[in-house]
Motif scaffolding. Structure first.
Motif, mmCIF file in Angstrom:
data_model
loop_
_atom_site.group_PDB
_atom_site.id
_atom_site.type_symbol
_atom_site.label_atom_id
_atom_site.label_comp_id
_atom_site.label_asym_id
_atom_site.label_seq_id
_atom_site.Cartn_x
_atom_site.Cartn_y
_atom_site.Cartn_z
ATOM 1 N N LEU A 690 -0.961 7.284 -6.025
ATOM 2 C CA LEU A 690 -1.183 7.172 -4.580
ATOM 3 C C LEU A 690 -2.673 7.289 -4.267
ATOM 4 O O LEU A 690 -3.196 6.542 -3.438
ATOM 5 C CB LEU A 690 -0.377 8.250 -3.848
ATOM 6 C CG LEU A 690 -0.375 8.131 -2.321
ATOM 7 C CD1 LEU A 690 0.032 6.725 -1.893
ATOM 8 C CD2 LEU A 690 0.566 9.134 -1.707
ATOM 9 N N VAL A 693 -4.257 4.033 -5.148
ATOM 10 C CA VAL A 693 -3.913 3.009 -4.162
ATOM 11 C C VAL A 693 -4.772 3.177 -2.922
ATOM 12 O O VAL A 693 -5.321 2.220 -2.375
ATOM 13 C CB VAL A 693 -2.410 3.097 -3.801
ATOM 14 C CG1 VAL A 693 -2.120 2.285 -2.552
ATOM 15 C CG2 VAL A 693 -1.571 2.617 -4.951
ATOM 16 N N LEU A 694 -4.927 4.427 -2.491
ATOM 17 C CA LEU A 694 -5.684 4.665 -1.267
ATOM 18 C C LEU A 694 -7.162 4.324 -1.446
ATOM 19 O O LEU A 694 -7.862 4.088 -0.475
ATOM 20 C CB LEU A 694 -5.541 6.130 -0.840
ATOM 21 C CG LEU A 694 -4.145 6.481 -0.325
ATOM 22 C CD1 LEU A 694 -4.019 7.960 -0.071
ATOM 23 C CD2 LEU A 694 -3.834 5.708 0.934
ATOM 24 N N THR A 696 -8.253 1.659 -2.989
ATOM 25 C CA THR A 696 -8.485 0.215 -3.045
ATOM 26 C C THR A 696 -8.429 -0.372 -1.644
ATOM 27 O O THR A 696 -8.035 0.286 -0.688
ATOM 28 C CB THR A 696 -7.412 -0.462 -3.908
ATOM 29 O OG1 THR A 696 -6.150 -0.167 -3.343
ATOM 30 C CG2 THR A 696 -7.472 0.017 -5.331
ATOM 31 N N GLY A 697 -8.838 -1.628 -1.551
ATOM 32 C CA GLY A 697 -8.818 -2.293 -0.259
ATOM 33 C C GLY A 697 -7.411 -2.681 0.147
ATOM 34 O O GLY A 697 -6.505 -2.709 -0.685
ATOM 35 N N LEU A 698 -7.210 -2.944 1.436
ATOM 36 C CA LEU A 698 -5.879 -3.274 1.926
ATOM 37 C C LEU A 698 -5.948 -4.562 2.727
ATOM 38 O O LEU A 698 -6.825 -4.736 3.569
ATOM 39 C CB LEU A 698 -5.349 -2.130 2.792
ATOM 40 C CG LEU A 698 -3.966 -2.337 3.389
ATOM 41 C CD1 LEU A 698 -2.912 -2.414 2.306
ATOM 42 C CD2 LEU A 698 -3.638 -1.224 4.345
ATOM 43 N N LEU A 700 -4.882 -6.527 5.579
ATOM 44 C CA LEU A 700 -4.237 -6.185 6.852
ATOM 45 C C LEU A 700 -3.834 -7.418 7.653
ATOM 46 O O LEU A 700 -3.494 -7.310 8.818
ATOM 47 C CB LEU A 700 -5.187 -5.329 7.693
ATOM 48 C CG LEU A 700 -5.282 -3.859 7.263
ATOM 49 C CD1 LEU A 700 -6.432 -3.178 7.968
ATOM 50 C CD2 LEU A 700 -3.981 -3.127 7.537
ATOM 51 N N LEU A 702 -1.214 -9.294 7.733
ATOM 52 C CA LEU A 702 0.126 -9.255 8.342
ATOM 53 C C LEU A 702 0.119 -8.350 9.560
ATOM 54 O O LEU A 702 0.646 -8.705 10.612
ATOM 55 C CB LEU A 702 1.136 -8.734 7.321
ATOM 56 C CG LEU A 702 1.949 -9.769 6.571
ATOM 57 C CD1 LEU A 702 2.882 -9.080 5.606
ATOM 58 C CD2 LEU A 702 2.750 -10.607 7.550
ATOM 59 N N THR A 703 -0.458 -7.166 9.389
ATOM 60 C CA THR A 703 -0.498 -6.222 10.506
ATOM 61 C C THR A 703 -1.211 -6.843 11.701
ATOM 62 O O THR A 703 -0.757 -6.732 12.852
ATOM 63 C CB THR A 703 -1.214 -4.947 10.064
ATOM 64 O OG1 THR A 703 -0.616 -4.467 8.880
ATOM 65 C CG2 THR A 703 -1.152 -3.904 11.144
#
Lengths: 761, 120, 150
Positions: A690, A693-694, A696-698, A700, A702-703
């Protein structure tokens, strides 16, 4: 008897109302209509105008749903539908008072559809799907009397052997498709030279031929076909004489342009065909059950076709195709007739019945007609078939003397067998048979066999019609060139005629010696090696291995299952973590007061759940964990989720409290170091993952899409709810179904036991 | 806060797995609940943490900026309810198995396993 | 759970929570709430009645069989989807017959349409599903208590 009275009446009533409906003729009518539909293509196909139908299926892989009605496919389609119509009609009468008629008809229809699809397919995957369809429906039909051990065994045997062959075929088709670059059979056939020149040719050939040999019951896989006689008579007549078992022969014919002409082809097909042919016709003499005898002669017929295709060239192909038609007519007719004998007299064992000709004149006539064609007598279609066989074996480029001798021997044995079938049950002095008054059965039973037997005679009398309608287009499709010469009943004196006469003479002698041969074979049988015992040994070994594996893996200890599962999960995560390129994250490490508060609440609750011996304390602490998580949701802007979490937490406590009342006190969870280690490894893996994961880049996007479209498009301001009920509504629909199913399942689990508890009282 | 959530998820998974391995039905259910809680927490945190701004578009506005990620929230919301359904089904099973088999020790519920005696 | 206070309170609380749950469901499209949350809240209301006044009272209060409620809910979700299919040709496409979009992009009218029907279906499934298991569990626990004493 007296007590059973009303019940018997009731049963009979339902049975009659079941069997008497006119619906039972529907399958036969459908099949007849299909025959007529296919018949309209006879003209165009014989002029080389071949209809095709192609629908895209998986275009990315080059797979299509393709059909092509060339001469071979058309002949098979006509046979399948035409004989199908007669068999369906026959079955509707054979199972008239049987409530399983509907399921039999449905299975037969499903089989017919698979078979038509298989023979008309022009795409390897389409063909394979239908091929498997025939395997599965055959399994269902052989096991139709599933209460009987014998039927189940035969059904499984057929399924395993033809199913394994089907897998080999599938692999072969895939290799061939990737070699040619197309899954269309017509293109594979055009690329015959490429395939034969490829180093993969032996692989392709072996795999495809395994499929054909298993399906068409060639040695050493031949034994499943006599076993399949456990099926009801209409099924045997349809699947195991006229249609399904010919699928292997069909495929060899279909791939003749692509695969034939090599030494491997000839040296495999001819010896195996010849050997199976003689083996099967000898074993046919051993049988007293007429149906089993016919089953062995079917194996013999299939081997004859295999051998002829192995010889190759237009003569042999013409002989194979003609013999295929001959065989379909007389064999289906004879199988159905044996059913008539059984219905009429109560037995199909020739040692139990004789002199039936007077009581069952119609059946006797039909059997006589079909048997004469089988014996290859003039002027029947069988005679033409036999002449062609000798014509082609005599000119074979591969050991013509041996092949011809084998054909003569097999044909003579067949002659003797047809004598048995036609003479033993009907002539000599009548004796008491299992039924008091043997009689001819009704019209629906005799119509089909009569037509088939008559066709054997008519085709013999008018060979040029058959040649134009069926044989010539078939040969054109398989051999790629026209029929050499013409079909004719009388070719004048020549080698084939002398060989025929020799066959008759030898056959007559064999017929006279039949009882002696039978006794000899019966005595020798236990000593001979049988390939079926290889199969049995293999299946036993398989069972043993499976049992050992499951005893080893499935030790009945839930804890060890879970331990393995968790360890495997942790291992997967750790491997990914250690092998991956993820770097240690650079997120903010700031920890605030409220974070400490939540962390402390949840951690303390976890410790309490782990340590407490009291169930109530455990449930309460569990509620504490849930509430702590709900607070996290609130803080980080997930109001909806927090509400859901809280409400669910309340319900969990209520449910647990109810169930707990009846579950016994078990005390605390004792400390098990091994479990703790496994759990620890898994927990650390989760935490580290976790954190990674946090870091790394995300993505967004879709959001952002949801944020931008929620209000203007979906007319909602609560994005979470809009996602749930609008953007991803299909998901939610599935989830509601899951909830409903969970509720139903839990209800069923609870209530089922309740009824049992009450019923036991 | 991220480090706290990561630690909590790890704790929950470890404790849940440990309880599930205890071989007793009630602790097993507790463990199941903990692991499903941890899963929700992980999904939620994977969508990144944004302090105190729910994904609600203000009246009259067309869009919203800088709110917390709505997508994982929607996923978790149903996951919570479904997890509850699963838990309740497991509870029913646990209850029924105790009633039929007369034990809460899962290692004794092996009537269908090979090489073991029924209810040994 | 033979508490007089709880029993009295539950009589008052049931309508209150039910109204609240419908309210939560109704505003769910624009404010926190929605079918899942509303359904859970309604189920809690009946769970409260069940704990306070007993199984029969809760069954009576629910009026319909929980399984039927869940089934109707599933039907509502499907109908909500089909509505969009018939109106626009896309299954589950939102249809809002009572909302008018003004030229400037804002909108007026009642927020009622296929999506609300769908969400109401979710509400019913959650309510029916939870109550179904709750009642069954309570029923079995209460009735088997006597059988098992041996």
């Amino acid at each position: 008897m007296a007590e059973a009275g009303p019940e018997t009446v009731l049963v009979r009533k339902t049975v009659l109302s079941h069997g008497a409906g006119l619906w039972r003729f529907i399958p036969a009518l459908v099949a007849a209509a299909a025959t007529l539909w296919f018949a309209q293509f006879i003209g165009p196909v014989s002029h080389g105008d071949i209809p095709e139908y192609v629908a895209s299926w998986v275009p990315q892989l080059g797979i299509s749903f393709a059909f092509r009605l060339d001469g071979l496919a058309l002949a098979f389609a006509l046979l399948i539908c035409g004989i199908g119509a007669m068999v369906f009609l026959y079955a509707s009468a054979y199972f008239r008072s049987d409530r399983r008629l509907l399921s039999l008809q449905l299975s037969l229809m499903a089989f017919a559809v698979s078979m038509v699809g298989l023979t008309t397919a022009d795409d390897a995957i389409t063909l394979f799907i239908f091929w498997e369809g025939t395997t599965v429906t055959s399994f269902l039909l052989i096991g139709f009397d599933h209460e009987k051990e014998k039927s189940r065994r035969a059904a499984i045997q057929a399924l395993i052997i033809t199913g394994a062959g089907g897998l080999a075929l599938f692999a072969g088709l895939l290799v061939m498709g990737s070699l040619v670059g197309s899954f269309r059979l017509s293109e594979m056939n055009l690329a015959g030279d490429v395939i034969r020149a490829s180093p993969l040719y032996p692989v392709i050939f072996t795999l495809v031929i395994l499929g054909c040999f298993t399906k068409s019951a060639q040695w050493p896989f031949h034994f499943w076909l006599p076993g399949a006689m456990a099926a009801p008579t209409p099924v045997s007549a349809y699947l195991h004489s006229a249609t399904m078992v010919k699928a292997g022969v069909f495929l060899m014919a279909r791939f003749t342009p692509a695969l034939s002409g090599t030494d491997l082809w000839t040296w495999t097909l001819v010896p195996v065909g010849a050997f199976t042919m003689i083996l099967a016709s000898v074993w046919a003499m051993r049988q007293t059950d007429l149906k089993l005898m016919l089953a062995f002669t079917t194996v013999m017929g299939l081997s004859m076709m295999t051998m002829l295709l192995g010889i190759g060239g237009p003569y042999a192909v013409a002989a194979a195709m003609t013999f295929l038609l001959v065989h379909a007519f007389y064999k289906a007719g004879l199988f159905l007739s044996v059913g008539m004998i059984e219905k009429g007299s109560g037995s199909r064992d020739y040692t139990e019945i004789s002199g039936l000709a007077r009581a069952m004149p119609h059946t006797a006539t039909v059997v006589m007609l079909a048997a004469l064609s089988m014996a290859g007598m003039i002027p029947f279609f069988g005679f033409i078939g036999k002449e062609l066989i000798y014509e082609s074996t005599a000119h074979a480029h591969f050991a013509p003397q041996a092949v011809t001798a084998a054909a003569i021997l097999a044909n003579a044995l067949m002659f003797a067998c047809s004598g048995m079938v036609a003479i033993r049950p009907f002539f000599f002095r009548p004796r008491a048979c299992p039924k008091d008054k043997p009689a001819d059965p009704g019209w629906a039973l005799w119509l089909g066999p009569t037509i088939l037997a008559a066709l054997g005679l008519l085709c013999g009398l008018f060979p040029s019609a058959v040649e134009h309608v069926l044989v010539a287009p078939m040969v054109q499709a398989v051999a790629g060139e026209g029929l050499p010469g013409h079909l004719a009943l009388w070719h004048g004196p020549g080698l084939p005629l002398y060989l025929s006469l020799a066959t008759f003479a030898l056959g007559f002698v064999l017929y006279l010696l039949l009882d002696a041969i039978h006794t000899g074979l019966a005595a020798a049988e236990p000593k001979l090696p049988r390939t079926e015992s290889w199969y049995d040994g293999f299946m036993r070994g398989l069972g043993k291995v499976a049992r050992r594996t499951s005893v080893l893996v499935q030790n009945g200890n839930m804890t060890s299952y879970l331990r393995r599962t968790f360890l495997a999960l942790a291992a997967v995560i750790w491997i990914a973590l250690l092998a991956g390129t993820a770097s240690w994250p650079g997120f903010r490490l700031s920890v605030e007061a409220i974070d400490w508060a939540i962390f402390t609440i949840i951690t303390a609750s976890i410790v309490v759940v782990l340590r407490t011996a009291s169930r109530l304390t455990g449930i309460t602490a569990l509620g504490g964990i849930g509430s702590g998580i709900a607070i996290i949701f609130v803080i980080y802007g997930a109001t909806d989720v927090a509400m859901t979490q809280l409400f669910v937490e309340i319900l969990v406590v209520i449910f647990m409290a109810i169930a707990m009342v009846r579950l016994p006190r078990t005390g605390g969870v004792p400390f098990v170091p091994l479990n703790a280690v496994v759990a620890g490894i898994l927990g650390v893996a989760v935490s580290v993952t976790l954190l990674m994961v946090l870091g790394t880049g995300l993505d967004l996007s879709l959001t952002e899409f949801f944020e931008e479209n929620s209000a203007p498009v979906a007319l909602g301001h609560n994005i979470v709810n809009v996602i749930l009920v609008d953007f991803r509504g299909l998901d939610t629909m599935g989830e509601t179904a899951v909830i409903a199913i969970a509720a139903i399942a839990a209800y069923a689990v609870l209530m089922a036991g309740r009824k049992r508890a009450r019923g036991g009282e | 806060m991220e480090i706290m959530i990561a630690l909590l998820a790890g704790f929950l998974v470890a404790a849940g797995a440990y309880l599930m391995m205890s071989g007793k039905t009630l602790p097993y259910l507790f463990g199941l609940t903990m692991i499903s809680n941890a899963a929700n927490l992980i999904i939620f945190a994977s969508g990144r943490l944004t302090f105190g701004k729910p994904p609600l578009i203000p009246e009259g506005a067309h869009s919203i900026e800088g709110a917390s990620n709505a997508l994982p929230q929607a996923l978790i919301l149903t996951a919570i309810v479904i997890g509850f359904g699963l838990l309740v089904f497991a509870l029913a099973l646990a209850y029924r198995s105790y009633y039929v088999l007369g034990t809460t020790k899962m290692d004794h519920m092996n009537a269908s396993e090979p090489g073991t005696e029924v209810g040994s | 759970m033979n508490s007089l206070i709880l029993r009295t309170a539950s009589r008052l609380l049931l309508p209150l929570i039910l109204v609240l749950s419908v309210f939560v469901f109704w505003r769910g499209h624009n404010e926190p709430g929605g079918g899942f949350i509303g359904g859970l809240l309604a189920a809690i209301a009946f769970a409260l009645v069940e704990k306070a006044q007993g199984l029969e009272a809760a069954r009576k209060a629910l009026h319909f069989r929980p399984q039927s409620i869940a089934a109707v809910g599933l039907g509502c979700t499907v109908l909500g989807g089909l509505w969009g299919a018939f109106a626009y040709g896309y299954f589950l496409k939102g249809v809002w017959p009572l909302i008018e979009k003004l030229p400037d992009g804002s909108k007026t009218g009642l927020p009622f349409g296929s999506i609300m029907l769908f969400d109401f279906g979710v509400f019913l499934v959650v309510l029916g599903g939870v109550c179904g298991i709750l009642f069954a569990l309570e029923d079995v626990v209460a009735n088997e208590r006597d059988d098992k004493e041996d």
